[in-house]
Design an enzyme around this catalytic site. Structure first.
Site, short mmCIF file in Angstrom:
data_model
loop_
_atom_site.label_atom_id
_atom_site.label_comp_id
_atom_site.label_asym_id
_atom_site.label_seq_id
_atom_site.Cartn_x
_atom_site.Cartn_y
_atom_site.Cartn_z
N SER A 187 -12.68 -8.45 -28.82
CA SER A 187 -12.39 -7.71 -27.59
C SER A 187 -13.60 -7.85 -26.69
CB SER A 187 -12.15 -6.23 -27.86
OG SER A 187 -10.91 -6.02 -28.46
N GLU A 213 -16.20 -7.25 -8.31
CA GLU A 213 -14.86 -7.00 -7.79
C GLU A 213 -14.03 -6.10 -8.71
OE1 GLU A 213 -16.70 -10.66 -6.27
OE2 GLU A 213 -16.32 -9.95 -8.31
N SER A 214 -14.43 -5.89 -9.95
CA SER A 214 -13.85 -4.97 -10.93
C SER A 214 -14.08 -5.49 -12.34
CB SER A 214 -12.38 -4.65 -10.68
OG SER A 214 -12.02 -3.54 -11.49
N HIS A 244 -8.39 -9.22 -25.35
CA HIS A 244 -8.22 -8.86 -26.75
C HIS A 244 -7.55 -10.06 -27.41
CE1 HIS A 244 -9.19 -4.76 -25.63
NE2 HIS A 244 -8.32 -4.89 -24.66
N CYS A 271 -10.57 -5.79 -6.77
CA CYS A 271 -10.38 -5.05 -5.52
C CYS A 271 -10.61 -6.03 -4.37
CB CYS A 271 -11.39 -3.91 -5.43
SG CYS A 271 -11.27 -2.76 -6.80
#
Length: 121
Positions: A59, A66-67, A72, A87
């Site tokens: 993971s 930008e985020s 996973h 974003c």
């Protein structure tokens, strides 16, 4: 205070099937693939964090300005689930998706694109 725009971000859910095993089991290979995908797409990488599970599976998240990109893996099923959230310009998310799919070269994939924001139904 003015109302926020309808759409604040783009969230892409990517299902990758029959991927190369190396990207599903080797932490360094997976991290490099996602960091390079972000870089090539023009995103700004802030910090990657990845964890190797025992007996297998990974993971991780690549925090980008930008985020984020989250992953996973389930090597026992040759499968990876990847979330790309950005974003601003939605083209950045789509470029990251293209870069990831090129690196993973899955036999099968599916993609769902969601708009995110407070004024969406």
């Amino acid at each position: 205070m003015p109302a926020p725009p309808r759409e604040l971000g783009t969230h892409i859910l990517v299902e990758l099937n029959d991927c190369p095993e190396k990207l599903l089991v080797e932490k360094s290979a997976l991290q490099e693939a996602l960091v390079e995908s972000a870089n090539q797409a023009g995103a700004t990488v802030v910090k990657p964090v990845f964890h190797q599970f025992s007996p297998h599976g990974l993971s991780g998240v690549v925090v980008i300005a930008e985020s984020h990109i989250a992953v996973h893996t389930w090597p026992e099923y040759n499968y990876a689930a990847i979330d790309i959230f950005t974003c601003g310009d939605p083209d950045v998310a789509h470029r990251i998706q293209s870069e990831i799919e090129a690196r993973f070269a899955p036999a099968r994939s599916s993609v769902r694109v969601l708009s995110r924001g407070p004024n969406l139904p």
